[in-house]
Structure formats: C-alpha cells, structure tokens
Design an enzyme around this catalytic site. Structure first.
Site, mmCIF file in Angstrom:
data_model
loop_
_atom_site.group_PDB
_atom_site.id
_atom_site.type_symbol
_atom_site.label_atom_id
_atom_site.label_comp_id
_atom_site.label_asym_id
_atom_site.label_seq_id
_atom_site.Cartn_x
_atom_site.Cartn_y
_atom_site.Cartn_z
ATOM 1 N N HIS A 195 0.823 -1.211 0.000
ATOM 2 C CA HIS A 195 0.000 0.000 0.000
ATOM 3 C C HIS A 195 0.858 1.262 0.000
ATOM 4 O O HIS A 195 1.943 1.272 0.549
ATOM 5 C CB HIS A 195 -0.891 0.039 1.249
ATOM 6 C CG HIS A 195 -1.731 -1.176 1.418
ATOM 7 N ND1 HIS A 195 -1.918 -1.781 2.637
ATOM 8 C CD2 HIS A 195 -2.447 -1.909 0.535
ATOM 9 C CE1 HIS A 195 -2.713 -2.833 2.504
ATOM 10 N NE2 HIS A 195 -3.046 -2.929 1.226
ATOM 11 N N LYS B 93 5.923 6.448 7.003
ATOM 12 C CA LYS B 93 5.380 5.555 8.030
ATOM 13 C C LYS B 93 6.524 5.045 8.902
ATOM 14 O O LYS B 93 7.608 4.759 8.397
ATOM 15 C CB LYS B 93 4.733 4.309 7.403
ATOM 16 C CG LYS B 93 3.528 4.542 6.564
ATOM 17 C CD LYS B 93 3.024 3.218 5.997
ATOM 18 C CE LYS B 93 1.912 3.425 5.008
ATOM 19 N NZ LYS B 93 1.508 2.164 4.378
ATOM 20 N N TYR C 174 1.463 1.379 13.536
ATOM 21 C CA TYR C 174 1.869 2.234 12.422
ATOM 22 C C TYR C 174 1.724 3.683 12.855
ATOM 23 O O TYR C 174 0.655 4.082 13.319
ATOM 24 C CB TYR C 174 0.928 2.080 11.226
ATOM 25 C CG TYR C 174 0.944 0.790 10.486
ATOM 26 C CD1 TYR C 174 1.443 0.739 9.189
ATOM 27 C CD2 TYR C 174 0.409 -0.367 11.038
ATOM 28 C CE1 TYR C 174 1.412 -0.442 8.469
ATOM 29 C CE2 TYR C 174 0.381 -1.550 10.325
ATOM 30 C CZ TYR C 174 0.886 -1.584 9.045
ATOM 31 O OH TYR C 174 0.857 -2.743 8.334
ATOM 32 N N ASP D 252 -6.371 -6.480 -1.741
ATOM 33 C CA ASP D 252 -4.950 -6.610 -2.071
ATOM 34 C C ASP D 252 -4.739 -7.542 -3.265
ATOM 35 O O ASP D 252 -3.832 -7.318 -4.070
ATOM 36 C CB ASP D 252 -4.158 -7.093 -0.859
ATOM 37 C CG ASP D 252 -4.042 -6.034 0.232
ATOM 38 O OD1 ASP D 252 -4.453 -4.873 0.001
ATOM 39 O OD2 ASP D 252 -3.534 -6.367 1.321
#
Length: 187
Positions: A65, A75, A135, A171
């Site tokens: 992603h 991130k 995250y 996905d």
C-alpha cells in the site's frame, strides 16, 4: 544520548530504527518515536495518525500500500507481538533505488521498526500467528489517494519467505505495474 539508532538500508531514505532499551530488574523503557531523532532519517512532520493492526495467521500478507501525492506519507512501522517480514518498495520517480525493494524482520525481541519514506509502498508477511503492529503515519489516511501493488508483480520479484496464506480481496485486486511505469513524483 540517542535512544533510537538509525541504520540505512539499500533503499534510499529507508531506515531500520532500533530502540535502545534502558532497563533494570523491573524491566525496561525504550523510546518508540522521537521527531527530533527521526528527523535525521527524513521524518519531517508530526504524527498525523496512529493505527494498530492484528493479523491472526502465519503466512498472511498485507499490502503493498501507498498514498499518492499530495497525500503521500512516511510511516514508522513496529511489530508489538509476533514476528513479521516487513517490505518497502521504492516508487519514487527520480530515486536511485527506483523499483527496488528491501525487507526486514521486525519483532518485539529485536526492538526494530522500519521508517518508510514518502513514495514507497509498504507491506508485510506474518511469520507467526497473532501479530500485532503499530503504524505511525505522517499524513492522515486519504481514501481517494490510495494506491497498491500486486504482491506477485514480476517487475518487483519480491521473494516472500513463506508461501502466501491469506490475502484480502482488495490486495489481490491490485494490478501489475506497467513495464513503462515512470514512478511517483513527490514534488
């Protein structure tokens, strides 16, 4: 004294971040995030969003992603329980490591995180059952700017360590990159 050790990887701007433990007989304290220390590795903004994930089964893959500009995000990814094989793919148009990928094993035992710069896709495979992750994102989630890559894209040739277990329908739906893919421009 720095509490976060930064280790560059073969991908430009991608760093393994190791939290230094300070402990005694009671246990330890380890820094999970510090804007000042991570700015040396490219973290430029505040934490805009923090997410927790839980992955039930070993072999599950999540990703790959990313968010398109103007909502591109950095991130910091940390595994809180279990063990993962964490992957970043460089999609930045003018990067010297364009379309290269790098992976690190993350676990609570190795106290490592991956600092993923803007313009890189991210995914992981769970190496154990019952994986929990944290995250930290530099930008809020923007659904209209979501992007994704096929985990089996032959242009990337990612060598997943386990056979692929579960993967979401979303996905699975990501297409292969076109052979003339020019990359993402962050400017």
């Amino acid at each position: 004294m720095t509490r976060l050790e930064l280790f560059p990887t073969p991908i430009a701007g991608l760093h393994r971040v190791v939290s230094r433990q300070l402990g005694d007989s009671r246990g330890y304290l380890a820094r999970a995030f510090c804007t000042e220390e991570l700015s040396a590795a490219g973290w430029l903004g505040p934490v805009a969003q923090a997410n927790l994930t839980y992955t039930r089964h070993k072999g599950t893959v999540r990703g790959l992603h990313f968010q398109h500009p103007p909502h591109a995000e950095a991130k910091l990814v940390r595994c809180l329980r279990g063990e993962i094989w964490d992957v970043a793919v460089d999609l930045r148009k003018d990067s010297p490591t364009f379309l290269k990928w790098h992976a690190e094993v993350l676990s609570p035992e190795n106290m490592s995180a991956l600092l993923i710069p803007q313009g890189c896709a991210h995914g992981f495979q769970s190496l154990t059952d019952d994986v929990e992750m944290l995250y930290l994102h530099s930008a809020a989630h923007a659904p209209a700017s979501e992007g994704g890559l096929s985990i089996n894209d032959p242009l990337l040739s990612i060598d997943w360590p386990l056979s692929i277990g579960e993967i979401s329908a979303r996905d699975r739906s990501f297409s292969f990159l076109p052979h003339d893919f020019k990359g993402i421009s962050l400017s």
